[in-house]
Design a protein around this motif. Structure first.
Motif, PDB file in Angstrom:
ATOM      1  N   GLU A 224       2.039   7.166   0.724  1.00 60.60           N
ATOM      2  CA  GLU A 224       1.370   7.683  -0.471  1.00 60.60           C
ATOM      3  C   GLU A 224       0.800   6.577  -1.358  1.00 60.60           C
ATOM      4  N   LYS A 225       1.212   5.314  -1.144  1.00 57.16           N
ATOM      5  CA  LYS A 225       0.662   4.216  -1.944  1.00 57.16           C
ATOM      6  C   LYS A 225      -0.712   3.774  -1.444  1.00 57.16           C
ATOM      7  N   ARG A 226      -1.074   4.172  -0.228  1.00 61.48           N
ATOM      8  CA  ARG A 226      -2.423   3.942   0.324  1.00 61.48           C
ATOM      9  C   ARG A 226      -2.820   2.456   0.350  1.00 61.48           C
ATOM     10  N   TRP A 227      -1.884   1.585   0.725  1.00 61.73           N
ATOM     11  CA  TRP A 227      -2.209   0.162   0.773  1.00 61.73           C
ATOM     12  C   TRP A 227      -3.302  -0.179   1.785  1.00 61.73           C
ATOM     13  N   PRO A 228      -3.322   0.410   2.995  1.00 64.67           N
ATOM     14  CA  PRO A 228      -4.429   0.086   3.915  1.00 64.67           C
ATOM     15  C   PRO A 228      -5.799   0.398   3.317  1.00 64.67           C
ATOM     16  N   GLY A 251       8.911  -1.893   2.578  1.00 69.43           N
ATOM     17  CA  GLY A 251       9.094  -0.521   3.024  1.00 69.43           C
ATOM     18  C   GLY A 251       8.686  -0.336   4.463  1.00 69.43           C
ATOM     19  N   ARG A 252       8.797   0.909   4.920  1.00 71.76           N
ATOM     20  CA  ARG A 252       8.598   1.197   6.336  1.00 71.76           C
ATOM     21  C   ARG A 252       7.143   1.080   6.780  1.00 71.76           C
ATOM     22  N   ASP A 253       6.194   1.019   5.833  1.00 73.61           N
ATOM     23  CA  ASP A 253       4.775   0.914   6.197  1.00 73.61           C
ATOM     24  C   ASP A 253       4.296  -0.528   6.311  1.00 73.61           C
TER      25      ASP A 253
END
Length: 391
Positions: A224-228, A251-253
Motif C-alpha cells: 500500500e506504500k507504492r514504493w515501486p 518490510g516484506r516488499d
C-alpha cells in the motif's frame, strides 16, 4: 482515570502506531491519567515504562503475513485481562477481530474505536480502483460497511485522525465519528536540524553533487506504500534533472523495491532508525518528501516532515493530504504513476521546491503536537466517563 488501550498493531519494530503509543504512554501521567497499553506479545508481562504508564503484553501467536506483528487470538484471554485491569475507559486500535472482542466485553467502561487503519483505502480501493469507481466498490463491500456501522453503535466514539477518513466514514452511515488529528513529538523535529554538510554526504552517496535535489520517503516496505511507483517516477524525471532519493523503511516488499530500483545509483534504501534525533536531521536535510500511500490514517511521517520544514508531494486522498494543505505541498491522483511523474516534472521544472520550502520552514512551528492531541482526546474521554458515571 484509568485508560486501557487495546492495541493490536503495537510492536517494538513498528512504525507510526508504535511512535504514537510510546508518546501516549509518556504523556498520560503528566496529564493526570493512568494508561495501560494492552498489546500482543511473546509472553505475558507487565512493564512500567513511565509514571502511571505500563505495557501489558499477552502471549499471542505471530501474524502469518508479517512476522513483526502478533495478534489477539482469544476473546477469553483478552476479557480476562480487561477484568484484571478494571479500566475506566477502553480504547481499541483496530476495526478487525479485537474490536469485536472489546465490544463483547461485559465491563461497563465506555470505549472508543481508534481508526489506526483505513481499511477501504488500504485494500478494496487500492485493489479495484482502476476497474471500478468508489461507489461501486462500496456497494460490493457493503458487508464491511455494515460491520463499521455496528461497531459505531457499540462504541462511544469512532476516532478518525484525518478529515477525509472521518468524513467518508460518517457519510457511510457510521455513528459517533469524531475527527481528532494526531501530531508530532514536541521538540524533536524542526528546520533548525538542517545539516548542509550531511545533506551533501547523502547526495554523494547517491552519486550526485550538492546542487541536486534530495527527496526523502519514509514508511514500511508494504504494497500500500507504492514504493515501486515512486521509484519509477523518480527514475523517469532523473533523465532531465539531478535528483536523488533515500527511502527509509523495511518490510516484506523490500525485494520488489530493490528490483524496481534496478541499479539506479541515485536512489538508496536505508534501514529505519529509532534514533529520533538522527531521523529529524535526515528529514530537515532533505528538500522534499514524496509519499505514495493514500491509505494513511493520519500521515505521521508527513507531519514530521512538515514540522521539519519540508514541502510534500502526496496522493490526493488519505491522511497525507492534510499535511500538504495550506500551500505546503502538491498532490497527484492517488495510485497513478504517470500523474506522480507529471507532478514531479512540474515541481522540479518550475523550481517550486525552494520557495515552498521557505514557506514551510516559517510554518513548521505551528504543526500540531501529539501532546495537544492527547489533551483533547483525554478531555473527551473524561467527559464521556463522567456522563456514564452520573447516569
Amino acid at each position: 482515570m484509568r485508560i486501557v488501550d487495546v492495541c493490536a498493531f503495537y510492536t517494538p519494530r513498528g512504525g507510526g502506531v508504535r511512535t504514537y503509543i510510546d508518546r501516549k504512554l509518556q504523556a498520560a501521567g503528566r496529564m493526570g491519567q493512568e494508561l495501560i497499553a494492552l498489546v500482543p506479545g511473546e509472553s505475558d508481562s507487565m512493564v512500567q515504562v513511565a509514571p502511571n504508564a505500563w505495557i501489558r503484553s499477552l502471549a499471542t501467536p505471530t501474524f502469518p503475513l508479517d512476522p513483526r506483528y502478533r495478534y489477539f487470538h482469544s476473546e477469553t484471554q483478552l476479557h480476562a485481562a480487561l477484568d484484571e485491569l478494571r479500566p475506566d475507559f477502553v480504547e481499541c486500535g483496530t476495526p478487525w477481530s479485537s474490536a469485536d472482542m472489546v465490544a463483547n466485553w461485559r465491563g461497563d467502561a465506555p470505549r472508543a474505536l481508534i481508526m489506526h487503519l483505513d481499511v477501504f483505502a488500504t485494500y478494496p480501493y487500492r485493489w479495484l480502483g482502476k476497474m471500478m469507481d468508489q461507489k461501486s466498490i462500496d456497494r460490493g463491500f457493503d458487508w464491511f460497511w455494515r460491520r463499521l456501522r455496528r461497531l459505531g453503535r457499540e462504541y462511544d466514539f469512532v476516532v478518525c485522525a484525518n478529515n477525509e477518513l472521518g468524513t467518508r466514514t460518517a457519510n457511510g452511515g457510521v455513528p459517533n465519528v469524531v475527527i481528532e488529528p494526531m501530531g508530532v513529538e514536541p521538540g524533536v523535529f524542526g528546520p533548525d536540524r538542517r545539516d548542509m554538510p550531511f545533506r551533501a554526504q547523502v547526495l554523494a552517496s547517491c552519486g550526485l553533487p550538492d546542487t541536486a535535489t534530495l527527496l526523502v520517503g519514509v514508511g514500511r516496505h508494504s504494497p500500500e506504500k507504492r514504493w515501486p511507483m515512486i521509484v519509477d517516477a523518480v527514475t523517469a524525471v532523473g533523465y532531465d534533472h539531478d535528483v536523488g532519493m533515500v527511502i527509509i523503511g523495511e518490510g516484506r516488499d523490500t525485494p520488489r523495491i530493490r528490483k524496481s530500483i534496478a541499479g539506479n545509483p541515485h536512489i538508496r534504501l536505508l534501514e529505519p532508525t529509532r534514533d529520533r534525533a538522527a531521523m529529524a536531521r535526515l528529514l530537515a536535510s532533505a528538500d522534499c518528501m514524496v509519499h505514495g500511500s493514500e491509505s494513511e490514517s493520519f500521515g505521521m511521517v508527513g507531519a514530521e516532515a512538515r514540522a521539519s520544514g519540508l514541502p510534500l508531494i502526496v496522493p490526493d486522498r488519505g491522511g497525507m493530504t492534510d499535511q500538504a494543505a495550506g500551500g505546503m505541498g502538491w498532490s497527484y491522483k492517488s495510485g497513478n504513476g504517470p500523474a506522480l511523474t507529471s507532478r514531479l516534472r512540474k515541481v522540479l521544472g518550475r523550481g517550486l521546491i525552494a520557495p515552498t520550502r521557505a514557506r514551510s520552514e516559517l510554518a513548521a512551528a505551528d504543526v500540531r503536537t501529539m501532546d495537544r492531541h492527547f489533551e483533547e482526546l483525554f478531555t473527551r474521554y473524561e467527559s464521556c466517563f463522567a456522563r456514564r458515571r452520573a447516569a
